[in-house]
Structures are given as structure tokens and as C-alpha cells.
Design a protein around this motif. Structure first.
Motif, PDB file in Angstrom:
ATOM      1  N   UNK A  12     -15.886 -21.745  -7.628  1.00  0.00           N
ATOM      2  CA  UNK A  12     -15.888 -22.278  -6.274  1.00  0.00           C
ATOM      3  C   UNK A  12     -16.677 -23.576  -6.231  1.00  0.00           C
ATOM      4  N   UNK A  13     -16.067 -24.570  -5.617  1.00  0.00           N
ATOM      5  CA  UNK A  13     -16.723 -25.845  -5.379  1.00  0.00           C
ATOM      6  C   UNK A  13     -16.297 -26.305  -3.993  1.00  0.00           C
ATOM      7  N   UNK A  14     -16.654 -27.504  -3.615  1.00  0.00           N
ATOM      8  CA  UNK A  14     -16.251 -28.042  -2.316  1.00  0.00           C
ATOM      9  C   UNK A  14     -15.493 -29.347  -2.538  1.00  0.00           C
ATOM     10  N   UNK A  19       0.788  -1.231   0.000  1.00  0.00           N
ATOM     11  CA  UNK A  19       0.000   0.000   0.000  1.00  0.00           C
ATOM     12  C   UNK A  19       0.815   1.275   0.000  1.00  0.00           C
ATOM     13  N   UNK A  20       2.124   1.156  -0.179  1.00  0.00           N
ATOM     14  CA  UNK A  20       2.975   2.340  -0.141  1.00  0.00           C
ATOM     15  C   UNK A  20       3.556   2.722  -1.494  1.00  0.00           C
ATOM     16  N   UNK A  21       3.402   1.876  -2.466  1.00  0.00           N
ATOM     17  CA  UNK A  21       4.041   2.142  -3.748  1.00  0.00           C
ATOM     18  C   UNK A  21       3.078   1.938  -4.891  1.00  0.00           C
ATOM     19  N   UNK A  22       3.459   1.058  -5.784  1.00  0.00           N
ATOM     20  CA  UNK A  22       2.629   0.716  -6.933  1.00  0.00           C
ATOM     21  C   UNK A  22       2.145  -0.706  -6.695  1.00  0.00           C
ATOM     22  N   UNK A  23       0.867  -0.816  -6.383  1.00  0.00           N
ATOM     23  CA  UNK A  23       0.288  -2.076  -5.939  1.00  0.00           C
ATOM     24  C   UNK A  23      -1.062  -2.323  -6.603  1.00  0.00           C
ATOM     25  N   UNK A  24      -1.527  -3.573  -6.551  1.00  0.00           N
ATOM     26  CA  UNK A  24      -2.852  -3.873  -7.084  1.00  0.00           C
ATOM     27  C   UNK A  24      -3.963  -3.443  -6.124  1.00  0.00           C
ATOM     28  N   UNK A  25      -5.058  -2.992  -6.695  1.00  0.00           N
ATOM     29  CA  UNK A  25      -6.275  -2.711  -5.936  1.00  0.00           C
ATOM     30  C   UNK A  25      -7.440  -3.350  -6.697  1.00  0.00           C
ATOM     31  N   UNK A  26      -8.501  -3.631  -5.991  1.00  0.00           N
ATOM     32  CA  UNK A  26      -9.696  -4.212  -6.603  1.00  0.00           C
ATOM     33  C   UNK A  26     -10.701  -3.095  -6.814  1.00  0.00           C
ATOM     34  N   UNK A  27     -11.221  -2.996  -8.039  1.00  0.00           N
ATOM     35  CA  UNK A  27     -12.198  -1.942  -8.306  1.00  0.00           C
ATOM     36  C   UNK A  27     -13.596  -2.488  -8.575  1.00  0.00           C
ATOM     37  N   UNK A  28     -13.701  -3.826  -8.691  1.00  0.00           N
ATOM     38  CA  UNK A  28     -14.986  -4.415  -9.005  1.00  0.00           C
ATOM     39  C   UNK A  28     -14.950  -5.868  -8.547  1.00  0.00           C
ATOM     40  N   UNK A  29     -16.018  -6.331  -7.926  1.00  0.00           N
ATOM     41  CA  UNK A  29     -16.096  -7.725  -7.492  1.00  0.00           C
ATOM     42  C   UNK A  29     -17.553  -8.162  -7.505  1.00  0.00           C
ATOM     43  N   UNK A  30     -17.774  -9.419  -7.840  1.00  0.00           N
ATOM     44  CA  UNK A  30     -19.135  -9.940  -7.846  1.00  0.00           C
ATOM     45  C   UNK A  30     -19.140 -11.447  -7.742  1.00  0.00           C
ATOM     46  N   UNK A  31     -20.327 -11.994  -7.444  1.00  0.00           N
ATOM     47  CA  UNK A  31     -20.449 -13.423  -7.244  1.00  0.00           C
ATOM     48  C   UNK A  31     -21.858 -13.875  -7.614  1.00  0.00           C
ATOM     49  N   UNK A  32     -21.947 -15.025  -8.251  1.00  0.00           N
ATOM     50  CA  UNK A  32     -23.220 -15.664  -8.558  1.00  0.00           C
ATOM     51  C   UNK A  32     -23.285 -16.954  -7.753  1.00  0.00           C
ATOM     52  N   UNK A  33     -24.380 -17.138  -7.028  1.00  0.00           N
ATOM     53  CA  UNK A  33     -24.541 -18.286  -6.143  1.00  0.00           C
ATOM     54  C   UNK A  33     -25.333 -19.369  -6.866  1.00  0.00           C
ATOM     55  N   UNK A  34     -24.755 -20.567  -6.961  1.00  0.00           N
ATOM     56  CA  UNK A  34     -25.357 -21.640  -7.739  1.00  0.00           C
ATOM     57  C   UNK A  34     -25.970 -22.745  -6.887  1.00  0.00           C
ATOM     58  N   UNK A  35     -25.370 -23.023  -5.730  1.00  0.00           N
ATOM     59  CA  UNK A  35     -25.925 -24.011  -4.802  1.00  0.00           C
ATOM     60  C   UNK A  35     -25.428 -23.691  -3.402  1.00  0.00           C
ATOM     61  N   UNK A  36     -26.228 -24.007  -2.388  1.00  0.00           N
ATOM     62  CA  UNK A  36     -25.809 -23.697  -1.018  1.00  0.00           C
ATOM     63  C   UNK A  36     -24.687 -24.618  -0.540  1.00  0.00           C
ATOM     64  N   UNK A  37     -23.892 -24.097   0.389  1.00  0.00           N
ATOM     65  CA  UNK A  37     -22.824 -24.863   1.030  1.00  0.00           C
ATOM     66  C   UNK A  37     -23.102 -24.859   2.521  1.00  0.00           C
ATOM     67  N   UNK A  38     -22.967 -26.026   3.147  1.00  0.00           N
ATOM     68  CA  UNK A  38     -23.236 -26.180   4.572  1.00  0.00           C
ATOM     69  C   UNK A  38     -21.976 -26.617   5.305  1.00  0.00           C
TER      70      UNK A  38
END
Length: 138
Positions: A98-100, A54-73
Motif C-alpha cells: 500500500x502506498x499513496x 456464498x452458496x457453492x464453492x467459493x473463496x474465504x479468508x482464513x488469515x489477514x494481517x498488516x504492518x504499518x510503515x508510515x501514517x496516511x492523512x
């Protein structure tokens, strides 16, 4: 390795589901998926040589999203595969599957994030460092 959607698999990790990740419906709360994506992204960025102080030239996230296909317990262990998608001048897309561990071939969610290289002193985007571009273009 490239999948059928022309995304390059560059990282895979496992994250255990904690009891506290559950919601009132008895499955992993939707908000927790952002944490799973974050953990995979941090590991992935470290693997490709990104500095993240965070002090120089670093990656940042400008957009994120997720689609949920099945529940995980609980109990479960998430498998998160990170793929590099579109590569731009100063950014690239990361796509997640993402899977289990008990059903590794059945997706429970899909996600994405856009990662931009930024000069923290100016607050402006900068071109991807050559080594990063090389590492994600392999």
C-alpha cells in the motif's frame, strides 16, 4: 510481472481515503487498512473469475494481517497492489503493498491474507478450481 520477492503482481487498484477514516491522531485508523485490503481482494478475486455468492464453492479468508510503515492523512488516495505468493492445494497467499498517489514509491503499509477455496455446504476446503489456479499462476 514478478517482483524481487518472487510474488506475481496480478492486480492494482486505488481507494480514496475518507475523512471518517481518520482517528484521534489525525491519520488513517489502523482498522481501516483491513477494509482497504478487503476492497482490493474482492476486486482481485473478481478479476480472476472467483464466484463469491456464498452458496457453492467459493473463496474465504482464513488469515489477514498488516504492518504499518508510515501514517496516511486525509486527503489521500491509496494504491493497493495485490501479489500472489505461495499456492497450495486449496489456498494461496495474497500479499499487498500500500502506498499513496502522492508518494507511489514509498510504502505506507504491507499486508497479507490467506485465501482458501471452501465448499459452503460441507464447510471443508476443496482443491483450487483449475481455472483459478491457471489465472493466478500466469
Amino acid at each position: 510481472m514478478t517482483d524481487t520477492n518472487n510474488k506475481t503482481l496480478l492486480h492494482s487498484c486505488q481507494v480514496p481515503v475518507r475523512w471518517g477514516d481518520m482517528d484521534a491522531y489525525g491519520h488513517v485508523n489502523n482498522a481501516l487498512y483491513m477494509r482497504y485490503l478487503e476492497e482490493a481482494r474482492v476486486q482481485f478475486l473478481a478479476d480472476i473469475g472467483a464466484a463469491m455468492d456464498g452458496n457453492g464453492i467459493d473463496p474465504v479468508v482464513i488469515n489477514v494481517g498488516c504492518t504499518f510503515l508510515r501514517p496516511v492523512n486525509y486527503p489521500a488516495t491509496m494504491i493497493i497492489k495485490s501479489f500472489v505468493g505461495e499456492i497450495g492445494r486449496s489456498s494461496f497467499m495474497v500479499h499487498y503493498e500500500l502506498s499513496t498517489t502522492d508518494a507511489p514509491d514509498i510504502l505506507c503499509s504491507e499486508g497479507y491474507s490467506k485465501v482458501v477455496w471452501m465448499d459452503h455446504s460441507s464447510g471443508r476446503s476443496v482443491p483450487l478450481p483449475d481455472q483459478i489456479r491457471k489465472n493466478i499462476s500466469a
